[in-house]
Design an enzyme around this catalytic site. Sequence first.
Site, PDB file in Angstrom:
ATOM      1  N   SER A   1     -31.044  37.576  25.319  1.00  0.00           N
ATOM      2  CA  SER A   1     -30.923  36.794  26.549  1.00  0.00           C
ATOM      3  C   SER A   1     -31.754  37.465  27.625  1.00  0.00           C
ATOM      4  CB  SER A   1     -29.455  36.711  26.990  1.00  0.00           C
ATOM      5  OG  SER A   1     -29.356  36.174  28.302  1.00  0.00           O
TER       6      SER A   1
ATOM      7  N   TYR B   1     -21.047  40.028  27.803  1.00  0.00           N
ATOM      8  CA  TYR B   1     -22.148  39.219  27.273  1.00  0.00           C
ATOM      9  C   TYR B   1     -23.483  39.927  27.484  1.00  0.00           C
ATOM     10  CZ  TYR B   1     -25.467  35.382  26.705  1.00  0.00           C
ATOM     11  OH  TYR B   1     -26.521  34.599  26.298  1.00  0.00           O
TER      12      TYR B   1
END
Length: 287
Positions: free
Chosen positions: A143, A156
């Site tokens: 990400s 995350y």
Amino acid sequence: MRNLKGKIAFVTGAGSGIGRCLALKLAQEGAIPVLADINAEGLSETAQILSQNNQDHLSVTLDIRDPAAWEAAAQKVMNEYGRVDILINNAGVLSRNVSYMEMDIEHQKFVFDVNFWGMVNGVRTFTPILMRQSESALVNFASSLAVCGAPFHSAYCASKAAVTGYSEIIRVETARSNMAVTIVLPGASKTNLGSNVATVSDDEAKKTAANFDKFASTSPERVANLVVKGIKRKKSRVVTGLDARVTIAIAKIFPTFAHRFMGWAYRKVGDPDQFKFIDELGAKRPS
């Protein structure tokens, strides 16, 4: 890997979103997608689309957290096709939209089990097969938040940073093989990632989904197209979305400013009440 025709491509998270779009795009390129997802219903829907287009495929219900399930999936693919040319570790989950102090340890472990260890399981299962091919590709989804993290998603961001670091080491260790390693750093995409969070209440679930949707700007089709193009060009990194490109560029040149900017953006665009807990902790410091 300029020509994907006939290539066997194993795609996790193929039951929806980017994973589904990847499977469809790969099939358009002539590859044979192996669909893997824990969601049997979503998996069936993707398979149905491919069947309607008369495109060859194989479906495998898979919990990526389970090493034994990976071994069983690999055996099924090898029995059917005798090889795997592409592995795309796309499946992942978003963490709860709360501060690092409010996020329970069990939830953090769950996020790492899916995002990091799920990827590791796939890598350990399939890279010995990939490296036996004349050319192959390993694609791991991280990400843009692995480069510059977002407030209230500590688990995350940390798990995706771990994916990035692990993948870079794989590239170094396998540099003399024919396996290309691609790390995908997407920005916020218009998928169900924000609505599939393991929250503790309906109210938190709604807020998490709404907050995610405020930042999501890139279509999953766009992400899939760029990733497939990256596979064909053996790119080491694929960055998708204007938000990701801008964030990564700023973080590279002005790392301190980038994190301050991210905090400002979340206060401005996201839910300002999210900062209440941390702000109150700061207010308790000695004067």
